[in-house]
Design a protein around this motif. Sequence first.
Motif, PDB file in Angstrom:
ATOM      1  N   GLU B 100     -14.560 -25.672   2.621  1.00 25.99           N
ATOM      2  CA  GLU B 100     -13.510 -26.162   1.722  1.00 25.99           C
ATOM      3  C   GLU B 100     -12.385 -25.148   1.664  1.00 25.99           C
ATOM      4  O   GLU B 100     -12.636 -23.956   1.810  1.00 25.99           O
ATOM      5  CB  GLU B 100     -14.100 -26.382   0.326  1.00 25.99           C
ATOM      6  CG  GLU B 100     -14.998 -27.594   0.280  1.00 25.99           C
ATOM      7  CD  GLU B 100     -15.356 -27.970  -1.143  1.00 25.99           C
ATOM      8  OE1 GLU B 100     -14.444 -28.022  -1.983  1.00 25.99           O
ATOM      9  OE2 GLU B 100     -16.534 -28.197  -1.383  1.00 25.99           O
ATOM     10  N   TYR B 103      -9.795 -31.438   4.652  1.00 26.39           N
ATOM     11  CA  TYR B 103      -9.015 -32.664   4.545  1.00 26.39           C
ATOM     12  C   TYR B 103      -9.412 -33.614   5.669  1.00 26.39           C
ATOM     13  O   TYR B 103      -9.827 -33.175   6.739  1.00 26.39           O
ATOM     14  CB  TYR B 103      -7.527 -32.366   4.602  1.00 26.39           C
ATOM     15  CG  TYR B 103      -7.098 -31.352   3.563  1.00 26.39           C
ATOM     16  CD1 TYR B 103      -6.857 -31.751   2.252  1.00 26.39           C
ATOM     17  CD2 TYR B 103      -7.001 -30.005   3.877  1.00 26.39           C
ATOM     18  CE1 TYR B 103      -6.512 -30.824   1.290  1.00 26.39           C
ATOM     19  CE2 TYR B 103      -6.649 -29.075   2.917  1.00 26.39           C
ATOM     20  CZ  TYR B 103      -6.403 -29.491   1.623  1.00 26.39           C
ATOM     21  OH  TYR B 103      -6.065 -28.577   0.680  1.00 26.39           O
ATOM     22  N   ILE B 105      -8.104 -37.125   7.804  1.00 24.66           N
ATOM     23  CA  ILE B 105      -7.118 -38.160   8.095  1.00 24.66           C
ATOM     24  C   ILE B 105      -7.827 -39.255   8.866  1.00 24.66           C
ATOM     25  O   ILE B 105      -8.430 -38.992   9.913  1.00 24.66           O
ATOM     26  CB  ILE B 105      -5.933 -37.601   8.909  1.00 24.66           C
ATOM     27  CG1 ILE B 105      -5.087 -36.687   8.021  1.00 24.66           C
ATOM     28  CG2 ILE B 105      -5.079 -38.736   9.436  1.00 24.66           C
ATOM     29  CD1 ILE B 105      -3.851 -36.155   8.695  1.00 24.66           C
ATOM     30  N   ASP B 129     -14.044 -44.291   4.914  1.00 31.26           N
ATOM     31  CA  ASP B 129     -14.095 -43.884   3.506  1.00 31.26           C
ATOM     32  C   ASP B 129     -15.389 -44.313   2.823  1.00 31.26           C
ATOM     33  O   ASP B 129     -15.614 -43.963   1.669  1.00 31.26           O
ATOM     34  CB  ASP B 129     -12.861 -44.413   2.743  1.00 31.26           C
ATOM     35  CG  ASP B 129     -12.631 -45.877   2.980  1.00 31.26           C
ATOM     36  OD1 ASP B 129     -13.492 -46.511   3.623  1.00 31.26           O
ATOM     37  OD2 ASP B 129     -11.599 -46.401   2.536  1.00 31.26           O
ATOM     38  N   ASP B 135      -7.979 -38.442   2.909  1.00 35.93           N
ATOM     39  CA  ASP B 135      -6.713 -38.060   2.271  1.00 35.93           C
ATOM     40  C   ASP B 135      -5.574 -38.953   2.708  1.00 35.93           C
ATOM     41  O   ASP B 135      -4.775 -39.377   1.893  1.00 35.93           O
ATOM     42  CB  ASP B 135      -6.398 -36.609   2.608  1.00 35.93           C
ATOM     43  CG  ASP B 135      -7.373 -35.664   1.950  1.00 35.93           C
ATOM     44  OD1 ASP B 135      -7.211 -35.417   0.752  1.00 35.93           O
ATOM     45  OD2 ASP B 135      -8.306 -35.210   2.621  1.00 35.93           O
ATOM     46  N   VAL B 136      -5.468 -39.208   4.009  1.00 33.56           N
ATOM     47  CA  VAL B 136      -4.351 -40.005   4.510  1.00 33.56           C
ATOM     48  C   VAL B 136      -4.896 -41.058   5.473  1.00 33.56           C
ATOM     49  O   VAL B 136      -5.739 -40.747   6.319  1.00 33.56           O
ATOM     50  CB  VAL B 136      -3.317 -39.112   5.240  1.00 33.56           C
ATOM     51  CG1 VAL B 136      -2.197 -39.961   5.806  1.00 33.56           C
ATOM     52  CG2 VAL B 136      -2.745 -38.066   4.313  1.00 33.56           C
ATOM     53  N   LEU B 155       0.242 -35.334   4.492  1.00 29.15           N
ATOM     54  CA  LEU B 155      -0.869 -34.505   4.020  1.00 29.15           C
ATOM     55  C   LEU B 155      -0.351 -33.158   3.530  1.00 29.15           C
ATOM     56  O   LEU B 155      -0.812 -32.645   2.505  1.00 29.15           O
ATOM     57  CB  LEU B 155      -1.886 -34.319   5.146  1.00 29.15           C
ATOM     58  CG  LEU B 155      -3.106 -33.483   4.780  1.00 29.15           C
ATOM     59  CD1 LEU B 155      -3.902 -34.164   3.681  1.00 29.15           C
ATOM     60  CD2 LEU B 155      -3.981 -33.225   5.977  1.00 29.15           C
ATOM     61  N   LYS B 158       0.983 -33.546   0.181  1.00 25.89           N
ATOM     62  CA  LYS B 158      -0.122 -33.686  -0.766  1.00 25.89           C
ATOM     63  C   LYS B 158      -0.725 -32.318  -1.096  1.00 25.89           C
ATOM     64  O   LYS B 158      -1.012 -32.018  -2.264  1.00 25.89           O
ATOM     65  CB  LYS B 158      -1.175 -34.593  -0.131  1.00 25.89           C
ATOM     66  CG  LYS B 158      -2.218 -35.073  -1.086  1.00 25.89           C
ATOM     67  CD  LYS B 158      -3.139 -36.064  -0.421  1.00 25.89           C
ATOM     68  CE  LYS B 158      -4.285 -36.368  -1.348  1.00 25.89           C
ATOM     69  NZ  LYS B 158      -5.211 -37.357  -0.788  1.00 25.89           N
ATOM     70  N   ILE B 159      -0.871 -31.500  -0.065  1.00 25.91           N
ATOM     71  CA  ILE B 159      -1.479 -30.179  -0.280  1.00 25.91           C
ATOM     72  C   ILE B 159      -0.566 -29.328  -1.155  1.00 25.91           C
ATOM     73  O   ILE B 159      -1.021 -28.595  -2.032  1.00 25.91           O
ATOM     74  CB  ILE B 159      -1.723 -29.485   1.078  1.00 25.91           C
ATOM     75  CG1 ILE B 159      -2.825 -30.226   1.844  1.00 25.91           C
ATOM     76  CG2 ILE B 159      -2.122 -28.042   0.878  1.00 25.91           C
ATOM     77  CD1 ILE B 159      -2.976 -29.764   3.264  1.00 25.91           C
ATOM     78  N   GLU B 162      -1.051 -29.543  -4.865  1.00 28.47           N
ATOM     79  CA  GLU B 162      -2.349 -29.188  -5.451  1.00 28.47           C
ATOM     80  C   GLU B 162      -2.214 -28.023  -6.418  1.00 28.47           C
ATOM     81  O   GLU B 162      -1.295 -27.212  -6.326  1.00 28.47           O
ATOM     82  CB  GLU B 162      -3.331 -28.798  -4.335  1.00 28.47           C
ATOM     83  CG  GLU B 162      -3.990 -29.991  -3.710  1.00 28.47           C
ATOM     84  CD  GLU B 162      -4.873 -29.587  -2.562  1.00 28.47           C
ATOM     85  OE1 GLU B 162      -5.021 -28.385  -2.308  1.00 28.47           O
ATOM     86  OE2 GLU B 162      -5.405 -30.494  -1.909  1.00 28.47           O
TER      87      GLU B 162
END
Lengths: 157, 174
Positions: B100, B103, B105, B129, B135-136, B155, B158-159, B162
Motif C-alpha cells: 500500500e 491503485y 485501473i 470490481d 480506482d479508474v 488517477l 485522485k491521488i 488524498e
Amino acid sequence: MTKEEIINRFIGKFGSDIEVMEIDQPEPYLYISKQEYHELCEFAKSDPELDFDLLFQLGGVHYPDDRFEVVLCLASHEKIHKAAVKVKLDKDNPEIETVSDVWRAANWFEREALELFGIKFTNHPDPRPLLLYEDWDYGYPMRKGWTGPDFIPMPEK
Amino acid sequence: MGLIEKAPAYIERLPGGGIVTTTMDWVLNQSRASSLWYMLFGLACCAIEMMATGASRYDFDRFGMIFRASPRQADLMFVAGTVTHKMARRVKLLHEQMAEPRYVIAMGGCACNGGPFYYDCYSVLKGIDQIIPVDVYIPGCPPRPESLMEGCLKLQQKIKKEKLSDWASDRKKA
C-alpha cells in the motif's frame, strides 16, 4: 491425394462402416462407427498412402437435438491433404476409446472434451481436468442448456 | 524550482540555506502521483495496447511511470484484459502482494464488466470490481493509448486529493 482417393482408400479398408457426408468442402468428412474408430485412426496414421501424421483438432459437439459427436481433423505434412473423421456417441453415456496412443496431441484435446462436454475417453492415460478452475463443481459447461453461477443467458430479442 | 513554486509552501529566506515548509499531504501525494510504477502484467489484447502506451511513441515515462516486474515494487495495477474465473484468484493474490498505497485501473470492457463475454459465458468474471477495488475504469475494446493516458491522469488527480487522515481511517475500517 484427392478427396475421392482418400474416401476410396478408407472405404477399401473399412467398407460399410464408413459413411461419407455429402458436403461441399475440399476435404472428405467421414462418419465411422464407434467400434472401428480406434482402428481407423491407427490405419490413417500408419498407412503410407494416407500418412495422416498430424491431428490438429479433436473436439466434442453437442447438437441441439441432444446427441454427441467427436470430430477429428487430420492432416498430412508430406501429402498435403486433410480429412475430418466423426463419431456419433450415445446421448446418455458419451464414451469412446482414446486415440492419445496414436497421436500424442489427442491427450489434451480429449481432456478438454471430457471437461467441457463430459465425453469419457476410455484408457486415457491422464484424465485430469485441464482448463476450468480448481474447485469447479458445476457440470459440463459446453452442453446445451447448461447454467451455473454467474451465468447470464443472452436475453431474447 | 518550478515544482516548489507550485507548492502550497512558505519558503523561509534564512542565511545558509532555504527551508521549505509545506504540508505532508502535498509532498506525499505529489511523489505518489508522479511516480506511479505499474506492474508488468497483462491478460489479453488490452495488454498489447498497454505495451504500446508504455513504449516510445506514447511514452508512459513522461508521467514518471515505469513498469516493475514484481507486485512488491508496484504501485499501480492495470487489469488489462479478460479476467477468467481461473485467473481472478491469481489477480486477487497479485493485488494483495502489492504494497500500500496501491491503485487499480480496470482497462477495457472485459475488466470493467465482462465486456463482450457478459452473456452466455461460463468462464469470465463479470467485472474485476467483484474481487478487488478499482480506482479508474477505462472503457473501450481495447481503449486507445490516449484513453489509457487520460485514465492515468485521472488517477493522478485522485491521488493528489488524498489526505493522510483518510488513509488512517481506511486502515481502521479494514
